[in-house]
Design a protein around this motif. Structure first.
Motif, PDB file in Angstrom:
ATOM      1  N   HIS A 139       3.647   0.667  11.865  1.00  0.00           N
ATOM      2  CA  HIS A 139       3.745   2.134  11.942  1.00  0.00           C
ATOM      3  C   HIS A 139       3.515   2.723  10.564  1.00  0.00           C
ATOM      4  O   HIS A 139       4.293   3.540  10.072  1.00  0.00           O
ATOM      5  CB  HIS A 139       5.101   2.556  12.513  1.00  0.00           C
ATOM      6  N   GLY A 140       2.446   2.287   9.918  1.00  0.00           N
ATOM      7  CA  GLY A 140       2.074   2.772   8.596  1.00  0.00           C
ATOM      8  C   GLY A 140       0.605   2.459   8.419  1.00  0.00           C
ATOM      9  O   GLY A 140      -0.211   2.800   9.278  1.00  0.00           O
ATOM     10  N   CYS A 141       0.279   1.724   7.363  1.00  0.00           N
ATOM     11  CA  CYS A 141      -1.125   1.470   7.073  1.00  0.00           C
ATOM     12  C   CYS A 141      -1.716   0.379   7.960  1.00  0.00           C
ATOM     13  O   CYS A 141      -2.917   0.123   7.910  1.00  0.00           O
ATOM     14  CB  CYS A 141      -1.286   1.096   5.609  1.00  0.00           C
ATOM     15  N   GLY A 142      -0.866  -0.292   8.749  1.00  0.00           N
ATOM     16  CA  GLY A 142      -1.381  -1.285   9.690  1.00  0.00           C
ATOM     17  C   GLY A 142      -1.683  -2.635   9.062  1.00  0.00           C
ATOM     18  O   GLY A 142      -2.108  -3.558   9.772  1.00  0.00           O
ATOM     19  N   ARG A 143      -1.445  -2.751   7.746  1.00  0.00           N
ATOM     20  CA  ARG A 143      -1.829  -3.996   7.069  1.00  0.00           C
ATOM     21  C   ARG A 143      -0.790  -5.101   7.265  1.00  0.00           C
ATOM     22  O   ARG A 143       0.419  -4.831   7.242  1.00  0.00           O
ATOM     23  CB  ARG A 143      -1.964  -3.770   5.560  1.00  0.00           C
ATOM     24  N   PHE A 144      -1.286  -6.331   7.407  1.00  0.00           N
ATOM     25  CA  PHE A 144      -0.433  -7.510   7.255  1.00  0.00           C
ATOM     26  C   PHE A 144      -0.291  -7.786   5.766  1.00  0.00           C
ATOM     27  O   PHE A 144      -1.250  -7.591   4.998  1.00  0.00           O
ATOM     28  CB  PHE A 144      -1.086  -8.727   7.908  1.00  0.00           C
ATOM     29  N   ARG A 151       9.413   1.373   2.454  1.00  0.00           N
ATOM     30  CA  ARG A 151       9.516   2.015   3.765  1.00  0.00           C
ATOM     31  C   ARG A 151      10.609   1.326   4.575  1.00  0.00           C
ATOM     32  O   ARG A 151      10.867   0.141   4.395  1.00  0.00           O
ATOM     33  CB  ARG A 151       8.195   1.906   4.527  1.00  0.00           C
ATOM     34  N   ALA A 211      -2.091  -9.869   1.870  1.00  0.00           N
ATOM     35  CA  ALA A 211      -2.531 -11.058   2.601  1.00  0.00           C
ATOM     36  C   ALA A 211      -3.747 -11.635   1.896  1.00  0.00           C
ATOM     37  O   ALA A 211      -4.581 -10.899   1.359  1.00  0.00           O
ATOM     38  CB  ALA A 211      -2.888 -10.679   4.034  1.00  0.00           C
ATOM     39  N   GLU A 237       9.490   0.562  10.591  1.00  0.00           N
ATOM     40  CA  GLU A 237       8.047   0.796  10.606  1.00  0.00           C
ATOM     41  C   GLU A 237       7.266  -0.520  10.600  1.00  0.00           C
ATOM     42  O   GLU A 237       6.039  -0.495  10.689  1.00  0.00           O
ATOM     43  CB  GLU A 237       7.631   1.612   9.369  1.00  0.00           C
ATOM     44  N   TRP A 278       0.816  -1.207   0.000  1.00  0.00           N
ATOM     45  CA  TRP A 278       0.000   0.000   0.000  1.00  0.00           C
ATOM     46  C   TRP A 278       0.851   1.258   0.000  1.00  0.00           C
ATOM     47  O   TRP A 278       0.581   2.193  -0.743  1.00  0.00           O
ATOM     48  CB  TRP A 278      -0.920   0.021   1.234  1.00  0.00           C
ATOM     49  N   CYS A 279       1.864   1.305   0.829  1.00  0.00           N
ATOM     50  CA  CYS A 279       2.582   2.566   1.079  1.00  0.00           C
ATOM     51  C   CYS A 279       3.894   2.673   0.304  1.00  0.00           C
ATOM     52  O   CYS A 279       4.546   3.715   0.348  1.00  0.00           O
ATOM     53  CB  CYS A 279       2.866   2.726   2.566  1.00  0.00           C
ATOM     54  N   ARG A 299       3.898  -6.850   9.055  1.00  0.00           N
ATOM     55  CA  ARG A 299       2.799  -5.904   9.237  1.00  0.00           C
ATOM     56  C   ARG A 299       3.378  -4.494   9.251  1.00  0.00           C
ATOM     57  O   ARG A 299       4.360  -4.231   9.954  1.00  0.00           O
ATOM     58  CB  ARG A 299       2.060  -6.158  10.545  1.00  0.00           C
TER      59      ARG A 299
END
Lengths: 89, 1160
Positions: free
Chosen positions: A61-66, A12, A84, A16, A8-9, A58
């Motif tokens: 410290h970003g979008c929280g996604r696994f 990084r 995932a 994070e 997603w991000c 995961r």
């Protein structure tokens, strides 16, 4: 510190993220019907590959996604990451 | 005459600026531009240290980072003594005070040198063999004594008063090394607006060119060419002098250690002492050069023996001659360049002993033409001289008187960083050195290239521009060096100077069967000193190859690891020490009189001693206040998670062992949380606020890990459930009100909830005074109690109001006693990751009706059903005054093995005796027995009892509803204390006023409807923010946004829910969870990059970009609202930490202002 491509991000820094162990370890749909040995294997037995390893991270410290990530355990090179629930193929 | 070995002219030192310094108490003089080593040599000082093991006198060997001998302690003031600095890298400044190391009482007369007499006994491995028996003496006697006798400098004991900073930087090209190759590469890279960083460990850029006055490049004398290139590069590339690239880590992350103030006479309080750079480079160009190898011959370590290239550097760069009568021992042409230059400076070259059978070529003939005797096929076989070399014996039998021996065993490419990048080295048989297998990013001498014109044209290409030719003149053509030759075993032929490893040690190791070079290294310690074998590794490999009969390529090399040269702990720690080591979090309730303890990252009040009262007495008083009256407790640190959405119940049903379907709206339930392995992970309260909304609490320390575990199941195992998790830990402060008078007290301030009618384990929403609350009727004390969840800015006034109304404050110590009296567990105290609910007698909390929940299957595994598992029981010591130590073993008559251990033990004021909880094997069946706890003095008898010591029927939980008095007002709202806006050149920061904040979770289908409703579109693009008039929506995750609105938009929650229409949505008010900071100014991004690892360049993080990220060790939301403006959303309790980090970081702007090197 690795650079990890969050699906997603984007790229990084590793701090994070939080590592989530081996990918594609599926929780049995009906644990009650699983033998003790099979359950113990699900809980505790993991691959320890030299080379290509599919693992979960995961972006805590970003979008929280696994998500899942294919990393070479020798070179630390990440070939790709995928969401995932997908096979990553 | 001062500086007798300084030439009247030449060099790059400033003779108009003499500098006084102190070495071992001697006042000496040098010049600006000197290193400590060059200044010492100018004064004829060669003896500068004693060796590690044999305490042999040692001199200056090199002129750079590879120096193994000349290690000194530099005294920068109290707490500022830096040991083990290489004198060759210490810049001279006025008042510098340096000491030699590893000698007593003095450098000239060193008692430790007796070890040298015993050196035949002290061969490699002698410690292991000699000090084996008795084993007990090793720790007490042998090791401390050996450590005192050996070892190098001593670290200071006073705390380090200096500041150290970190800086994250991103660039297109990082060039490591500022010699000819690095500078040409920088010229090649500094086009097309690329971001380029060039670092060099020296004060001046130029590397070897600074010692090549005779060479011209494109018509410029070499040092002038360097100055011209620096002028060209200034302003377009970041030039970092005094900056060592010490490590190459994954994904092109390079660690740089920049020494910022050590060369300044009085320091500079506005600057950090060192800055540690984390540089993430798209491309790295290695221009790290090469290092000259010593020759290995008996007595090759006496003061006055140095590397030939180093002597040339001292002469040409510092105007210093190493001695007057020089013998040169070489296997390479470069030593002839030194011979020619020294001869021209008036130094007598007594002879050149060249190992090569037939040295010839331009450089050799030029020296022969000067009349210098050249002995071919000749080496040195021994030397004489106590504190300075006096003469040398040659293999042709001749003895040569000399005060200096210059040796050159050839040049070793500096491939350390290349090897750290996890790529392979190949052994080049012709040159006899290891070279990069992949030489695309290595240029110059580190790639084995020595011809200057070739270096310059390939380097500009490696930098990124088309290769072009450079006109080089004045450089002599060099013929190939002899491959490294192995020297015969001799106990004074030193291979590793810093660790005193000789050829004899290496032969001893191979004779004992150590064949692998990694084993030889560890057995002999060759290459293991602080210099990491820079001058010795290849000589050691060559020797081992000869001893074992294998080629060097088959022996291989040892692993190169960071750091390249030692990095100070100060630089590594950076700003993250003392109060910034980890975030220190405090609740919104300020209690000045409390004694605090650390719980996770929180400071929690342990107890509230009154004047003259001991903490123990305070805890007893606080406990009695809870049992007999009413007392209040700050429980704000509890983790809180709002679980929302149509699938919320189903999700909790799968996560928790309890049956959540039977939990009706308005009720709450104590619940254990298990791991999939069945062991207890955490506990807390599940409260149902609505059919699709739960307020779940966790332990203080477990907040983050519980949320992580829940997210894991929600996202990866049960993604079909439409449920969302939102942390509301910081959104709600919590005041527990406990005791028989709790209802009476609270009823004075709470009008819209009938407290008397609230059942134990229920929850209501209402108000205390004018403050909205979520009120829980729960108890962790066994008394009738409430937990008031309220907005943090009102917490202090409610706390103060309740105090004024007569409530006693109690702390975590009393809380622990109170809960233990009731047999309530604390996760992490009664549990240790191996405890299941049944062990604690809590098996009844597992729903028997549910076929599955996380952890259930594991509870049926055979080991979980054993009857001898550790089970929770109570213990009452026979002596009522005894309070058992927690962790003490519980035994039967002191016999082993122990039956279990004490998990909690306290003095109970209510019971007036000591009591304990314990986990004991088959404990429940032992209730009624007497067991024994061995103590430091004697054995305590304990009775095993039921773990509930008080009110087993739970009658006290009901409380005593008192008369309903008139309503009373709360204390007024105090003005919140926030840091004053701080201004600094280039960076301003300020706390922004409060806003309404909503965390909105929904699928893409609902986003547009919600956006229309709340007045700002929810961006679909990751990491982007949208703004519309006074509102903003920040993308935080693929189904998560943070909406900011003016505080008066109070019913925005309901509007957002309505906007979602039929789509599932979660709207959680998080207005109080974060505080906003704004940081602005031309250097705002630089400042943030001191504590945040993201690339904040406008091209990478444009206006409107937003993301969660880390600032120091705190999670924040970062939003770029302008080219030079950032808004930070900071967790309420993290604000002081983040503010302090940024305060430190604001000093990092220095980095953009001190790029100039000595060249400029």
């Amino acid at each position: 510190m690795l650079l990890i491509p969050c699906p997603w991000c984007g790229l990084r820094p590793e701090n994070e993220f939080r590592h989530g162990g081996q990918a594609h370890v599926q929780r049995p749909a009906d644990p009650a019907s699983v033998s003790d040995d099979a359950w113990a294997a699900y809980l505790y037995i993991r691959d320890n590959p030299r080379g290509r390893s599919a693992e979960r991270w995961r972006h805590v410290h970003g979008c929280g996604r696994f998500f899942n990530c294919v990393r070479d355990t020798v070179s630390d090179r990440i070939s790709h990451c995928y969401r995932a629930g997908t096979s990553g193929a | 005459m001062t500086q007798p070995f300084r030439r009247p002219g030449g060099g790059r030192i400033d003779r108009t600026n003499p500098i006084r310094f102190n070495f071992d108490g001697r006042q000496l003089e040098g010049f600006a531009g000197d290193t400590l080593a060059s200044a010492l040599l100018a004064n004829g000082v060669h003896l500068v240290g004693r060796s590690f093991k044999y305490h042999r006198p040692r001199g200056i060997l090199s002129a750079g980072a590879e120096e193994p001998n000349a290690l000194v302690a530099v005294d920068y003031g109290p707490g500022r003594v830096t040991p083990n600095l290489r004198a060759t890298q210490v810049e001279l400044f006025g008042g510098l005070s340096a000491r030699s190391q590893n000698r007593f009482p003095s450098l000239r007369w060193d008692a430790g040198a007796l070890a040298g007499l015993a050196s035949p006994l002290l061969s490699a491995g002698f410690y292991y063999k000699t000090f084996m028996w008795p084993p007990a003496l090793w720790r007490r006697l042998y090791e401390p004594a050996i450590r005192r006798a050996a070892g190098l400098g001593r670290a200071p004991r006073a705390p380090d008063p200096d500041r150290y900073l970190h800086q994250y930087a991103h660039c297109d090209v990082l060039i490591i090394g500022g010699g000819p190759a690095g500078l040409a590469a920088a010229l090649g890279a500094s086009v097309n607006g690329q971001r380029v960083i060039v670092c060099d460990e020296q004060a001046e850029f130029g590397g070897s060119l600074l010692a090549e006055p005779g060479v011209t490049i494109d018509g410029w004398a070499a040092p002038d060419w360097v100055a011209e290139v620096i002028r060209t590069l200034s302003g377009t590339v970041t030039l970092l002098p005094r900056t060592t690239a010490f490590g190459w880590y994954a994904d092109n992350l390079i660690g740089l250690a920049q020494r910022v103030t050590d060369h300044l006479p009085d320091g500079d309080a506005s600057l950090p002492r060192e800055c540690l750079w984390h540089v993430r480079a798209a491309r790295v160009v290695l221009a790290t050069g090469a290092m000259e190898r010593p020759q290995v011959f008996p007595g090759n370590d006496r003061p006055g023996i140095m590397l030939a290239g180093a002597a040339r550097t001292y002469l040409n760069r510092y105007g210093v001659i190493p001695g007057r009568q020089v013998l040169i021992a070489t296997a390479d042409d470069t030593a002839y360049l030194a011979a020619a230059d020294l001869h021209a400076a008036g130094v007598t070259i007594a002879a050149i002993a060249d190992q090569r059978a037939d040295p010839s070529g331009e450089a050799v003939e030029a020296v022969r033409a000067l009349g210098v005797p050249v002995r071919s096929g000749t080496g040195v076989t021994g030397t004489a001289g106590r504190r300075r070399v006096r003469s040398a014996r040659l293999s042709n039998g001749q003895t040569v008187a000399c005060d200096t021996i210059l040796m050159c065993g050839g040049w070793t490419p500096s491939v350390q960083l290349y090897a750290q990048s996890r790529r392979r080295l190949r052994f080049d048989d012709t040159a006899g050195v290891f070279l990069p297998e992949d030489s695309t990013d290595s240029v110059g001498a580190c790639a084995g290239v020595s011809d200057l014109a070739t270096i310059l044209s390939t380097a500009i290409d490696a930098g990124g521009s088309a290769p072009r030719a450079f006109e080089v003149s004045g450089a002599r053509a060099l013929s190939p060096a002899a491959p490294p030759a192995a020297a015969a075993p001799h106990r004074k032929a030193f291979v590793d100077f810093q660790n005193d490893v000789t050829t004899k040690d290496l032969s001893g190791a191979t004779a004992e069967g150590f064949i692998s070079i990694e084993h030889v290294k560890r057995y002999t310690t060759t290459g293991m000193a602080t210099d990491q074998g820079k001058t010795s590794n290849l000589n050691a490999l060559t020797a081992v190859a000869a001893l074992t009969g294998h080629p060097v390529s088959a022996i291989g090399h040892t692993t190169f690891r960071p750091p390249y040269t030692p990095v100070t702990f100060g630089a590594l720690a950076g700003p993250y020490r003392g109060d910034l080591f980890a975030p220190i979090r405090r609740t919104p309730i300020v209690v000045p009189d409390a004694v605090f303890e650390d719980v996770g990252t929180w400071k929690r009040a342990r107890c509230f001693p009154r004047t003259g009262e001991s903490p123990t007495a305070a805890v007893a008083r606080e406990c009695l206040a809870v049992r007999n009256d009413v007392a209040i407790f700050d429980a704000s640190t509890l983790g809180k998670i709002e679980v929302t959405g149509p699938g919320a119940e189903a999700f909790l049903q799968r996560i928790y062992p309890t049956d959540v379907t039977t939990l009706t709206v308005g009720r709450c339930r104590y619940a254990l949380l298990l791991g999939e392995d069945g062991f207890i992970r955490d506990d807390g309260i599940i409260a149902r606020l609505a059919s699709d909304r739960f307020h779940v609490t966790t332990t203080t320390g477990g907040a983050a890990s519980v949320l992580h575990l829940m997210e894991d199941y929600l996202q990866t195992e049960f993604p079909e459930l439409q449920a969302w998790l939102t942390s509301i830990t910081e959104q709600w402060a919590v005041i527990a009100v406990q005791g028989p008078r709790a209802v009476t007290l609270l009823a004075r301030y709470i009008a819209d909830i009938d407290l008397g009618a609230m059942a134990h384990m229920s929850v209501r929403e209402g108000h205390i005074g004018d403050v909205p609350i979520r009120l829980f009727r729960v108890s962790f004390t066994g008394e009738c109690g409430f937990e008031i969840n309220l907005p943090p800015e009102h917490a202090q006034r409610v706390w103060d109001t309740l105090l004024a109304a007569g409530a006693t404050p109690y702390g975590t110590d009393a809380m622990h006693v109170l809960r233990a009296e009731k047999g309530y567990i604390v996760v992490g105290q009664e549990t240790d990751g191996t405890v299941i609910p049944e062990d604690l007698g809590l098996g009844h909390m597992l729903s028997a009706r549910k076929r599955d929940f996380v952890g259930k299957r594991s509870l049926d595994r055979p080991d979980m059903c054993r009857t001898d598992r550790l089970q929770l029981v109570g213990l009452l010591p026979g002596d009522a005054a005894t309070v058992l130590p927690e962790g003490a073993q519980v035994t039967d008559q002191g016999r082993s093995p122990a039956l279990g251990h004490v998990t909690s033990a306290y003095y109970s004021a209510t019971l007036d005796r000591g009591f304990a909880l314990a986990l004991i094997s088959g404990g429940r069946a032992r209730i009624g027995e007497t067991l024994h706890v061995p103590l430091l003095h004697g054995m305590a008898e304990v009775a095993v009892v039921n773990p509930v010591f008080l009110d087993p029927q739970g009658e006290r939980l009901r409380g005593r509803p008192g008369p309903r008095g008139p309503q009373q007002a709360l204390a007024p709202l105090a003005v919140p204390i926030t840091p004053d806006a701080a201004r600094a050149e280039g960076v301003d920061m300020a706390v922004l006023p409060p806003v309404k904040r909503l965390n909105i979770r929904a699928g893409a289908a609902a986003a547009s409807g919600i956006g229309m409703a709340v007045g700002v579109l929810l961006p679909a693009a990751p990491c982007r923010a949208m703004t519309e008039r006074d509102r903003a929506a920040l993308w935080l995750g693929p189904d998560e946004w943070l909406v900011l609105a003016p505080p008066e938009a109070s019913n925005l929650d309901a509007i957002a829910v309505k906007g979602a229409g039929d789509h599932p949505v979660s709207v959680v008010d998080v207005s109080h969870a974060t505080t906003a900071l704004e940081i602005t100014g031309p250097r705002a991004a630089w400042c943030l990059n001191s504590v945040c690892a993201l690339d904040l360049h406008l091209s990478a993080f444009p206006i409107g970009a937003c993301t969660r990220t880390l600032l120091g060790k705190a999670g924040i939301i970062l939003w770029r609202t302008g080219a030079e403006t950032f808004r930070l959303e900071v967790g309420r309790s993290y604000l002081p930490y983040v503010w302090a980090c940024l305060e430190q970081a604001r000093h990092a702007v220095f980095a953009t202002t001190i790029v100039g090197a000595n060249n400029s």
